[in-house]
Design a protein around this motif. Sequence first.
Motif, PDB file in Angstrom:
ATOM      1  N   THR A 251       0.884  -1.235  -0.043  1.00  0.00           N
ATOM      2  CA  THR A 251       0.033   0.068  -0.026  1.00  0.00           C
ATOM      3  C   THR A 251       0.709   1.217   0.182  1.00  0.00           C
ATOM      4  O   THR A 251       2.194   1.231   0.583  1.00  0.00           O
ATOM      5  N   PHE A 252       0.277   2.272  -0.663  1.00  0.00           N
ATOM      6  CA  PHE A 252       1.188   3.564  -0.555  1.00  0.00           C
ATOM      7  C   PHE A 252       0.199   4.789  -0.168  1.00  0.00           C
ATOM      8  O   PHE A 252      -0.820   4.603  -0.903  1.00  0.00           O
ATOM      9  N   THR A 253       0.388   5.464   0.557  1.00  0.00           N
ATOM     10  CA  THR A 253      -0.209   6.729   0.907  1.00  0.00           C
ATOM     11  C   THR A 253       0.394   7.947   1.108  1.00  0.00           C
ATOM     12  O   THR A 253       1.412   8.278   1.834  1.00  0.00           O
ATOM     13  N   LEU A 254       0.041   8.909   0.014  1.00  0.00           N
ATOM     14  CA  LEU A 254       0.497  10.444   0.023  1.00  0.00           C
ATOM     15  C   LEU A 254      -0.487  11.228   0.451  1.00  0.00           C
ATOM     16  O   LEU A 254      -1.473  11.297  -0.514  1.00  0.00           O
ATOM     17  N   ASN A 447       2.563  10.681  -6.147  1.00  0.00           N
ATOM     18  CA  ASN A 447       1.638   9.667  -5.873  1.00  0.00           C
ATOM     19  C   ASN A 447       1.249   8.572  -6.815  1.00  0.00           C
ATOM     20  O   ASN A 447       1.049   7.424  -6.663  1.00  0.00           O
ATOM     21  N   LYS A 448       1.464   8.962  -8.188  1.00  0.00           N
ATOM     22  CA  LYS A 448       1.221   8.118  -9.586  1.00  0.00           C
ATOM     23  C   LYS A 448       2.261   6.781  -9.348  1.00  0.00           C
ATOM     24  O   LYS A 448       1.896   5.711  -9.637  1.00  0.00           O
ATOM     25  N   ALA A 454       3.087   0.042  -5.697  1.00  0.00           N
ATOM     26  CA  ALA A 454       2.384  -0.615  -4.535  1.00  0.00           C
ATOM     27  C   ALA A 454       1.312  -1.800  -5.450  1.00  0.00           C
ATOM     28  O   ALA A 454       1.237  -2.887  -4.664  1.00  0.00           O
ATOM     29  N   ALA A 455       0.906  -1.373  -6.467  1.00  0.00           N
ATOM     30  CA  ALA A 455       0.048  -2.376  -7.103  1.00  0.00           C
ATOM     31  C   ALA A 455       0.674  -3.562  -7.507  1.00  0.00           C
ATOM     32  O   ALA A 455       0.191  -4.671  -7.495  1.00  0.00           O
ATOM     33  N   LYS A 456       1.895  -3.193  -7.916  1.00  0.00           N
ATOM     34  CA  LYS A 456       2.876  -4.339  -8.500  1.00  0.00           C
ATOM     35  C   LYS A 456       3.323  -5.084  -7.433  1.00  0.00           C
ATOM     36  O   LYS A 456       3.335  -6.497  -7.288  1.00  0.00           O
ATOM     37  N   ASN A 457       3.590  -4.589  -6.171  1.00  0.00           N
ATOM     38  CA  ASN A 457       3.952  -5.448  -4.981  1.00  0.00           C
ATOM     39  C   ASN A 457       2.729  -6.232  -4.463  1.00  0.00           C
ATOM     40  O   ASN A 457       2.841  -7.470  -3.978  1.00  0.00           O
ATOM     41  N   ALA A 458       1.590  -5.724  -4.666  1.00  0.00           N
ATOM     42  CA  ALA A 458       0.482  -6.376  -4.122  1.00  0.00           C
ATOM     43  C   ALA A 458       0.044  -7.583  -5.172  1.00  0.00           C
ATOM     44  O   ALA A 458      -0.582  -8.553  -4.755  1.00  0.00           O
TER      45      ALA A 458
END
Length: 458
Positions: A251-254, A447-448, A454-458
């Motif tokens: 997950t990534f949150t900015l 952010n992009k 994060a999507a790749k890691n998930a």
Amino acid sequence: MMRKGSKFWALLAFAALLTLAGCGGSGGNGGNGGNAGSGNASPSASPSGGSSEAPSSGDGKAPAASVKLGIMWWGADDRHEATLKALDLYSKQHPGTTFAPDYMAWDGYWQKLPALAASKTVPDILQMDAAYIQDYVAKGVLEDLSDLDLGGIVDPAVIDNLKIDGKLYGIPLSQNAQGIAFNKPALEAAGISLPQKNWTWDDYFAFAREARQKLPKGKYGIGDASSAWDWYNWYQTGNGGKPLMGDNGKTFTLDKDLFVKYQQTFADLRKEQAVPPPDKSLSFVENDPSADPMASGVVMTRGATTGSVAALYTLMPDQVDVVGIPTGPAGGGWAQSTIFLSVSANSQHKEEAKAFLKWFITDPDAGQTLKMTRGIPINPDIFKQLEPTMEPKDLIGKKIYDMSVEKALPFYSIAQGFTEWVDTYKSTMEGVMFGQTSIEDAYDKLNKLGQQIAAKNA
């Protein structure tokens, strides 16, 4: 206890048989040949940076096996000197084991290590930081050290917190904390309010503006931390936001509101000349007498950790005091183990390397030699042994921990795959500093990219 059984003795016997048969060591220099740190080049090194040699004893008896372990670390000169002495001490206590050391400053270390990892020439033993350890575990660079028995040395809760997917990949060396060093006599002489324990981000920015009013032109209260991702992460989490990289990078949150507020504050401080101009900010080199922001007399504060502040104190004896990172409603900064010794997954001498790691944090003479060069020793017995003889430069490191621990948040490392994002953050925010990129555009870009990783890691 760690395993030293049949595998270890089989290796020793095999090395001796090779020697009797007239065989030499394996080729390759493991990235250690000609290193600027020691000049201790191995005549016959393994792919991991170590070597096995069996010189003739001259008395007709089977020669004892000899092992040369490659080891690399970063740090200031006092850490280098202490570590080299510790390596000599180990060799005296363990005849037949020598080292091929490679040491450098922080920036050089993290520029060199990726190339060694890509070519599978990481030395047997390497210093590792909490900011990068997850990434190197994911790349398969580090050996699992879970079989090392650290009972009575390291608190089990500390070990559990350091495990990655249930395994231990680094032996913690110290209790560490992030804080801020400041030039106390210079601030007092200028009549500027001194930083106080548990100060807030509002206090921090107000301090910068007060310093601008009371210091001569060309002197500043704080540095420009707008391009340092970890400083912004402390701001976001301290103000109740999620860490930038969560769930091991899935997950990534900015937080846009917090990001814009933080970056706009620094933009305003640049306009007010309350932080150094961009070209000056980017020219600073920590612990360089003429280029360090504090030691050079240009900035009255800078970031420092328990383990690193001694080098600054050496440059500025009796001038340095410390305080914690500014806090928000949720807290601020961190205080935990962040520096480790790890073993290369490609090492040909894993058991010997593991034995050295345990010695490094348990041997009393090693403790006396290494002192506080990597922070407050993780082994409480070693700390008690050192405390009565600690110098002021060491005690100031302990003070950072004491000033930080009450409000400390977890240490948030660079998650798997996010090294590119960290580099992009720095270059993008430097563009903002020079007026080449807007804060809004910087947010969109960062952010992009973060969401994509994060999507790749998930």
